[in-house]
Design a protein around this motif. Sequence first.
Motif, mmCIF file in Angstrom:
data_model
loop_
_atom_site.group_PDB
_atom_site.id
_atom_site.type_symbol
_atom_site.label_atom_id
_atom_site.label_comp_id
_atom_site.label_asym_id
_atom_site.label_seq_id
_atom_site.Cartn_x
_atom_site.Cartn_y
_atom_site.Cartn_z
ATOM 1 N N GLU A 435 0.810 -1.224 0.000
ATOM 2 C CA GLU A 435 0.000 0.000 0.000
ATOM 3 C C GLU A 435 0.843 1.272 0.000
ATOM 4 O O GLU A 435 0.314 2.363 -0.246
ATOM 5 C CB GLU A 435 -0.947 0.004 1.202
ATOM 6 C CG GLU A 435 -0.271 -0.142 2.547
ATOM 7 C CD GLU A 435 -0.176 -1.593 3.002
ATOM 8 O OE1 GLU A 435 -0.064 -1.808 4.220
ATOM 9 O OE2 GLU A 435 -0.215 -2.492 2.135
ATOM 10 N N ASP A 436 2.144 1.136 0.284
ATOM 11 C CA ASP A 436 3.038 2.296 0.204
ATOM 12 C C ASP A 436 3.486 2.426 -1.250
ATOM 13 O O ASP A 436 4.576 2.005 -1.638
ATOM 14 C CB ASP A 436 4.236 2.106 1.137
ATOM 15 C CG ASP A 436 5.093 3.365 1.269
ATOM 16 O OD1 ASP A 436 4.946 4.268 0.418
ATOM 17 O OD2 ASP A 436 5.908 3.432 2.211
ATOM 18 N N ARG A 437 2.642 3.032 -2.050
ATOM 19 C CA ARG A 437 2.835 2.998 -3.500
ATOM 20 C C ARG A 437 4.088 3.732 -3.949
ATOM 21 O O ARG A 437 4.768 3.299 -4.876
ATOM 22 C CB ARG A 437 1.599 3.584 -4.198
ATOM 23 C CG ARG A 437 0.340 2.733 -4.000
ATOM 24 C CD ARG A 437 -0.828 3.304 -4.778
ATOM 25 N NE ARG A 437 -2.017 2.467 -4.604
ATOM 26 C CZ ARG A 437 -3.197 2.735 -5.163
ATOM 27 N NH1 ARG A 437 -3.322 3.829 -5.938
ATOM 28 N NH2 ARG A 437 -4.227 1.939 -4.954
#
Length: 471
Positions: A435-437
């Motif tokens: 999710e930490d793009r």
Amino acid sequence: MAEEVDYIVKGAGAAAMGFVDVLLRETDATIAIVDRGAAPGGHWNFAYPFVRLHQPASFYGLASQRLGDGRIDTEGVNAGLEALPTGVQVADHFHRAMEQVFLPSGRVRYFPMSELSDDGEIRPLLGGDRRRMRVRRKFVDATHLETAIPATHRRGFHVAPGVHCVPPNELPRMAPRFAQFAVLGGGKTGLDCVSWLLDAGAHPDTITWVVPRDAWWSDRRGLQTLEPLRDRTLHLMLEANVAMAQATTLDDLCVRMEAAGAWLRLAPTVTPGMHHVATVTPEELARARRIGRILRQGRVLSLEPGRLTLAGGIVPCGPSTLFVDGTASALARNRDDRTPVFSEGRIDLNYVRFPALALSVALIAFIEAHVEDEHARQAMTRVAPMIDTVADWVDRAAIGQANQAAWRAHPRLGPWRGACRLNPIARMMASIAPEDRFAAALRDRIRTTAPEAGRNIRRLAATRQPAPGAA
């Protein structure tokens, strides 16, 4: 009758301790450690009082023991980066491991202040009974990685009577007596002395810095793996990969690595001839540029009252000048020492992933414990010794790539290496959440660009001319 151990280790410095640390955890072996020093930790026991580890603590020390406290500095030239352990803290790291882990295991015997002969005889330096050890498995030599100690190294220049020339260890005690200072040596020790003088309040105009060869420095910002600092590290890693992939020559590599922010130099108009992979911050170099005189007239030949003789000429010096000898070389024994790590009945510790000393010796111990095939061992431990130039750096990078390919192929070594405390870059990459793009995109681009960077580094390494006398 001779006593018996599985391994006998010559030396008790960082390399020896790092090897034994992993061997204890991965085997049931008994080990004797024999060292001429009075305490474990090698040269850290003789470090000058203001020295700090020049890399983040997660890259150094013992795999099983934490070093440092993970703080981020808020002041000074290292502000905003992971705090650097002091020399005392590093020495204590090794002392505690010996006292609290190695000896209590019941499988380690430690013989300080002793010499070890080739036939296994232990000779106390101050007298006493000699012992003979019969080694069931291997003799381990950690002395290939010895470094020259600034406090005791043999000077390569003449000092006339009446001239005050001291090692860095004496600088804090002697500095208040003098009005002028001349720091000899353009490497990390020299920069440490310059930085200490400036931190202590010396005016820049009172300092002369003798820099026989300018150095390329590694930007410490590219080694920050704490989560608040991670994204900048990933960005610098990506830019360095692109630079390595596109470089056409060694000179072009330097230009590109500097533009990428990976490498730094003291003077933008001076092309460095040295690269020892010491890490600094841009702020530290910027401050050093403000000192009174930086002399680039070659190595020191002699110090006499009122003058400093360099290979390129004579420089007048004031009568109240304190000379600080920072010329001790970490290359004392190791440059182009290609002694194989594994041979019949022996392990000769050396770098197998330069400049990661601690990870190198930990890997060697794990390979000794878990890799039985001799051909595989040799493929995993091509030696990548200390460097002196950019050409050396490229050569060692290519060797490290070959070793890493062999490590990845082993079913146990790959996972162990990925989880090892001493491999923080790999652990950082693995910890990035999907999710930490932003971070994940940088990581993926690093992985995409790595193969081409590796191919080009191997091409550049093939152009390197071996050093005189190199194997």
